[in-house]
Design an enzyme around this catalytic site. Structure first.
Site, mmCIF file in Angstrom:
data_model
loop_
_atom_site.group_PDB
_atom_site.id
_atom_site.type_symbol
_atom_site.label_atom_id
_atom_site.label_comp_id
_atom_site.label_asym_id
_atom_site.label_seq_id
_atom_site.Cartn_x
_atom_site.Cartn_y
_atom_site.Cartn_z
ATOM 1 N N GLU A 274 -14.988 -11.999 39.108
ATOM 2 C CA GLU A 274 -14.895 -11.627 37.697
ATOM 3 C C GLU A 274 -15.715 -12.506 36.769
ATOM 4 O O GLU A 274 -16.257 -12.036 35.776
ATOM 5 C CB GLU A 274 -13.438 -11.679 37.198
ATOM 6 C CG GLU A 274 -12.488 -10.786 37.931
ATOM 7 C CD GLU A 274 -11.668 -11.571 38.903
ATOM 8 O OE1 GLU A 274 -12.258 -12.305 39.712
ATOM 9 O OE2 GLU A 274 -10.433 -11.465 38.871
ATOM 10 N N ASP B 193 -9.548 -11.384 41.470
ATOM 11 C CA ASP B 193 -8.296 -12.134 41.588
ATOM 12 C C ASP B 193 -7.269 -11.417 42.469
ATOM 13 O O ASP B 193 -7.261 -10.184 42.556
ATOM 14 C CB ASP B 193 -7.690 -12.373 40.201
ATOM 15 C CG ASP B 193 -8.432 -13.458 39.433
ATOM 16 O OD1 ASP B 193 -9.211 -14.194 40.052
ATOM 17 O OD2 ASP B 193 -8.240 -13.544 38.201
ATOM 18 N N ASP C 263 -4.329 -10.055 42.507
ATOM 19 C CA ASP C 263 -3.173 -9.397 41.902
ATOM 20 C C ASP C 263 -3.534 -7.945 41.601
ATOM 21 O O ASP C 263 -4.618 -7.476 41.953
ATOM 22 C CB ASP C 263 -2.714 -10.135 40.634
ATOM 23 C CG ASP C 263 -3.827 -10.279 39.589
ATOM 24 O OD1 ASP C 263 -4.889 -9.628 39.744
ATOM 25 O OD2 ASP C 263 -3.638 -11.024 38.617
ATOM 26 N N GLU D 158 -4.340 -6.453 38.837
ATOM 27 C CA GLU D 158 -5.521 -6.309 37.973
ATOM 28 C C GLU D 158 -6.790 -6.552 38.779
ATOM 29 O O GLU D 158 -7.781 -5.832 38.640
ATOM 30 C CB GLU D 158 -5.424 -7.295 36.803
ATOM 31 C CG GLU D 158 -6.018 -6.802 35.509
ATOM 32 C CD GLU D 158 -5.272 -5.616 34.912
ATOM 33 O OE1 GLU D 158 -5.955 -4.745 34.338
ATOM 34 O OE2 GLU D 158 -4.039 -5.545 35.029
ATOM 35 N N TYR E 138 -3.638 -19.957 42.250
ATOM 36 C CA TYR E 138 -3.658 -18.867 41.271
ATOM 37 C C TYR E 138 -2.464 -18.970 40.337
ATOM 38 O O TYR E 138 -1.330 -19.171 40.763
ATOM 39 C CB TYR E 138 -3.650 -17.520 41.991
ATOM 40 C CG TYR E 138 -3.975 -16.363 41.094
ATOM 41 C CD1 TYR E 138 -5.143 -16.354 40.325
ATOM 42 C CD2 TYR E 138 -3.125 -15.269 40.999
ATOM 43 C CE1 TYR E 138 -5.447 -15.290 39.499
ATOM 44 C CE2 TYR E 138 -3.425 -14.193 40.179
ATOM 45 C CZ TYR E 138 -4.583 -14.214 39.426
ATOM 46 O OH TYR E 138 -4.882 -13.155 38.605
ATOM 47 N N ARG F 18 -1.172 -16.790 38.043
ATOM 48 C CA ARG F 18 -0.330 -15.641 37.669
ATOM 49 C C ARG F 18 0.546 -15.291 38.863
ATOM 50 O O ARG F 18 0.147 -14.568 39.756
ATOM 51 C CB ARG F 18 -1.196 -14.450 37.232
ATOM 52 C CG ARG F 18 -1.947 -14.721 35.932
ATOM 53 C CD ARG F 18 -2.717 -13.516 35.438
ATOM 54 N NE ARG F 18 -3.435 -13.840 34.215
ATOM 55 C CZ ARG F 18 -4.677 -14.315 34.174
ATOM 56 N NH1 ARG F 18 -5.342 -14.495 35.312
ATOM 57 N NH2 ARG F 18 -5.261 -14.603 33.033
ATOM 58 N N HIS G 259 1.935 -14.414 46.309
ATOM 59 C CA HIS G 259 1.256 -15.676 46.041
ATOM 60 C C HIS G 259 2.220 -16.845 46.175
ATOM 61 O O HIS G 259 3.425 -16.678 46.150
ATOM 62 C CB HIS G 259 0.681 -15.684 44.619
ATOM 63 C CG HIS G 259 -0.103 -14.467 44.289
ATOM 64 N ND1 HIS G 259 -1.135 -14.027 45.072
ATOM 65 C CD2 HIS G 259 0.001 -13.591 43.266
ATOM 66 C CE1 HIS G 259 -1.639 -12.927 44.537
ATOM 67 N NE2 HIS G 259 -0.963 -12.628 43.451
#
Length: 701
Positions: A9, A82, A84, A86, A298, A300, A345
């Site tokens: 990203e 990432d 997740d 998203e 990570y 989140r 995670h």
């Protein structure tokens, strides 16, 4: 020549990963999402199984061309967004644009950006996980349906530019409900009696506990007089001594919400700032000879899980640094705080515990260092032995049946508190060294002072960012990736403002929520919203069909919309007019609410755009010109400061609040300094200081 393209990203992430993978890989950044629903229309074909009509995000043309060209020159494309929902959606959109089969092993994920983790991830690429993608799509479409269906109604009936949202509306309602609790709160009187006692050279404190074997609250002065009468002039005699050993366990390693809360308490960071700095630490920092390294995992996540490798590394570090006694016999395992927490995670932790904060301090900005130290301290403490406290409870009898109680504790073995102790929302710290002298039953101690004091219960506190995130987590609305954006959105929309770092609802916010409660009660129902979050989690787990989840929601939502279109009445917001006149056009100034609270604006807007801050006279004469008054103002970033009202004639300014009391030593001006332990008055010229005595009672009794 490179034979693989890796797409992430951000440029920072690309730079770090590129150094690990070597010359056979080209690493490029997509700069976040490349496709989204259009802004100009709803972009969802409701009647066609909620089919989304994605378009390329404006401004991404050159990036997409660069990625397309690069993909044609290599044998393999890896999508490393990432780990997740998203990130999975970004990878899916990239695969669609670059014509990569989603069932191909093109997806690479890692929970930390370290050389080993990245290399291991590239040994085991997998297909795109469509359950994750569909969970993200369902959330995006849900939010689009709510926002693009309700918002036009609010524009038409109330004011242009308003919006509604599943999570943001519930957050605003929580703030309004708390404000209503505060308004309805009726203070209740209560008293305490504190005795300052002395044994030999040692003084200690005891508080009234009971009378004639009955634990009665002191509700008024008459109750106090009854106790004082029973005490008479008698001495304090030790009637009972209890000693026991108590264990205190460390807090779990950080998840997203607890990281945001603790960073707010201990560092004063807004949720958005915490996530921004954490992103930098995750994506990688140049550590000189060691190269660019991701310092934390990570950020989140709602899982407290720790990998066995990280636990073993922590154990080795703790035993090497502090000794075997500081490491528990069995590695600590923390249970999920939320039963719906996703366990994909790990918790937020340092990528290597041996990379302690001081060893990397020279390479980090001040903000990065402070947050990294917080993450590192919390993780290491979470893997350490419990603290052992010796506690002592002493009852002292005085007169004809009054009992006073003294409680003390001392640290027998520090364990984890050698490194870290969790903060709390009230800013107080636990005093584990409240010492009591050795006392024996029958022993008589002298009273230095007896202090009866009147108090009143306090209303529940307004939500700070930390409190609101905790409440959102407790009621199950939002997820790790949505807490910070939600707090930002409700302020940008003007539904709430910040006053002394606490949320207060605006008139606009109250009006919108009132209308939503009448016509869309489900949207404001925390339980309903939490249930929707559970459904999205089930989609992610492959247990629910995303189209079915949307259909179940929309069937009742559509009926609500039709009813609101017919029945919702138009409302005109009236500005509160002030007594002040605009110095530019002569019209009255009106009160407006901004992100940092109220301000004054000309009622002639848009013809006149004059605005003024609302200033508050604190009742102190300017110590510089001795003519002006000191007023409280706010900077553009919302921070309070104090200056002379004769500016620019007098340029006196101070971040600390001046007080009217002069220094008793040199007669200079004193200022009030506040920190978590209380307030002090400090002289601005000499070294004199004194404590401010405040009646600080518990916020919620």
């Amino acid at each position: 020549m490179a034979d693989s393209l890796v797409i992430v990203e951000s440029p920072a992430k690309a730079k770090t990963i590129g150094k690990y993978l070597g010359s056979k890989f080209i690493v490029k950044a997509s700069m976040g999402h490349i496709r989204d629903l259009p802004k100009s229309q709803i972009g969802v074909e409701v009647e066609n199984d909620f089919n989304p009509k994605y378009i390329t995000i404006r401004g991404k043309g050159s990036i997409l061309k660069e990625l397309k060209d690069a993909s044609k020159k290599v044998k393999k494309v890896y999508l490393a967004a990432d780990p997740d929902r998203e990130g999975e959606a970004i990878a899916w959109h990239l695969a669609h644009y670059l014509e990569i089969d989603e069932s191909d092993s093109c997806r690479v994920v890692f929970n930390e950006i370290t050389k080993q983790a990245v290399k291991d991830a590239f040994k085991a690429p997998r297909p795109i996980n469509m359950d994750l993608v569909n969970a993200q799509q369902a959330r995006r479409i849900l939010d689009r349906l709510v926002g693009y269906k309700i918002s036009p109604l609010l524009w038409k009936k109330v004011k242009k530019g308003l919006s509604a949202g599943r999570v943001q509306s519930v957050a605003v309602k929580l703030i309004i409900d708390r404000e209503n609790e505060i308004d309805a709160f009726v203070p209740v009187e209560y008293w305490t009696i504190t005795a300052q006692l002395k044994q030999g050279a040692t003084t200690f404190e005891a508080k009234y506990h009971s009378l004639n074997g009955e634990k009665r609250e002191l509700g008024n002065e008459a109750d106090v007089q009854e106790v004082m009468k029973a005490m008479g002039d008698s001495a304090f005699t030790v009637s009972e001594v209890k000693e026991k050993e108590r264990l205190r366990n460390p807090a779990a390693p950080f998840i997203t919400s607890s990281l945001q809360q603790e960073a707010a308490r201990k560092l004063g960071y807004r949720a958005s700032k915490t996530m921004s700095v954490a992103q930098q630490l995750y994506e990688g920092v140049d550590l000189g000879k060691e190269g660019t390294v991701g310092l934390i995992t990570y950020m989140r996540t709602d899982s407290t899980r720790i990998s066995p490798i990280a636990q073993e590394e922590a154990k080795n570090y703790i035993e090497e640094k502090y000794g075997p006694a500081y490491s528990p016999e069995q590695p600590r395992v923390y249970t999920k705080k939320n039963s719906n927490a996703q366990d994909a995670h790990e918790a937020v932790r340092p990528t290597s515990v041996f990379r302690d904060p001081e060893s990397v301090k020279e390479f980090l900005s001040r903000d990065q260092f402070r947050l990294y130290k917080l993450v590192w301290d919390r993780f290491v403490a979470s893997q350490m032995s419990s603290a052992v406290l010796d506690t002592m409870t002493v009852d002292l009898k005085v007169g004809s049946g009054a009992i006073f109680r003294a409680v003390g504790s001392k640290v027998k073995f520090p364990g984890f508190i050698k490194i870290y102790v969790e903060g709390n929302d009230d800013g107080t710290t636990t005093d584990d060294e409240k010492f009591l002298p050795p006392l024996a039953v029958g022993e008589v101690v002298s009273a230095e002072a007896i202090d009866p004091k009147q108090h009143f219960t306090q209303p529940p506190p307004r939500y700070s960012e930390a409190r609101l995130v905790r409440m959102m987590e407790e009621v199950g609305i939002g997820r790790p990736s949505t807490y910070a954006p939600t707090l930002e959105t409700i302020q940008k929309r003007g539904y709430v403002a910040m006053e002394e770092k606490k949320f207060i609802p605006t008139e606009l916010g109250e009006l919108v929520i009132q209308m939503m409660e009448e016509f869309f009660p489900e949207i404001l129902d925390a339980e309903f919203t939490a249930h929707m979050e559970d459904d999205l989690d089930h989609v992610e787990d492959g247990k629910e069909d995303w189209v079915k989840v949307l259909a179940n929601f929309y069937s009742s939502f559509e009926k609500r919309l039709e009813y609101a279109e017919e029945e919702m009445k138009e409302v005109e917001l009236q500005d509160e007019i002030s007594d002040e006149l605009c110095e530019k056009c002569g019209k009255h100034l009106v009160y407006k609410m901004g992100r940092f609270g109220k301000f004054l604006a000309c009622s002639g807007f848009p013809d006149c755009r004059n605005t003024k801050p609302i200033v508050k006279d604190i009742g102190v004469t300017c110590p510089k010109c001795h003519e002006g008054k000191i007023i409280e103002r706010r900077s553009k970033k919302g921070r309070y400061f104090y200056g002379c009202d004769q500016y620019p004639g007098c340029d006196y300014v101070s971040w600390d609040k001046p007080v009217s009391k002069p220094c008793p030593q040199c007669n200079s001006v004193m200022v009030e300094k506040r920190n978590k332990s209380g307030a002090k008055l400090l002289c601005t010229q000499c070294d004199y200081n004194e404590e401010v005595i405040e009646d600080m009672e518990p916020a919620e009794l």
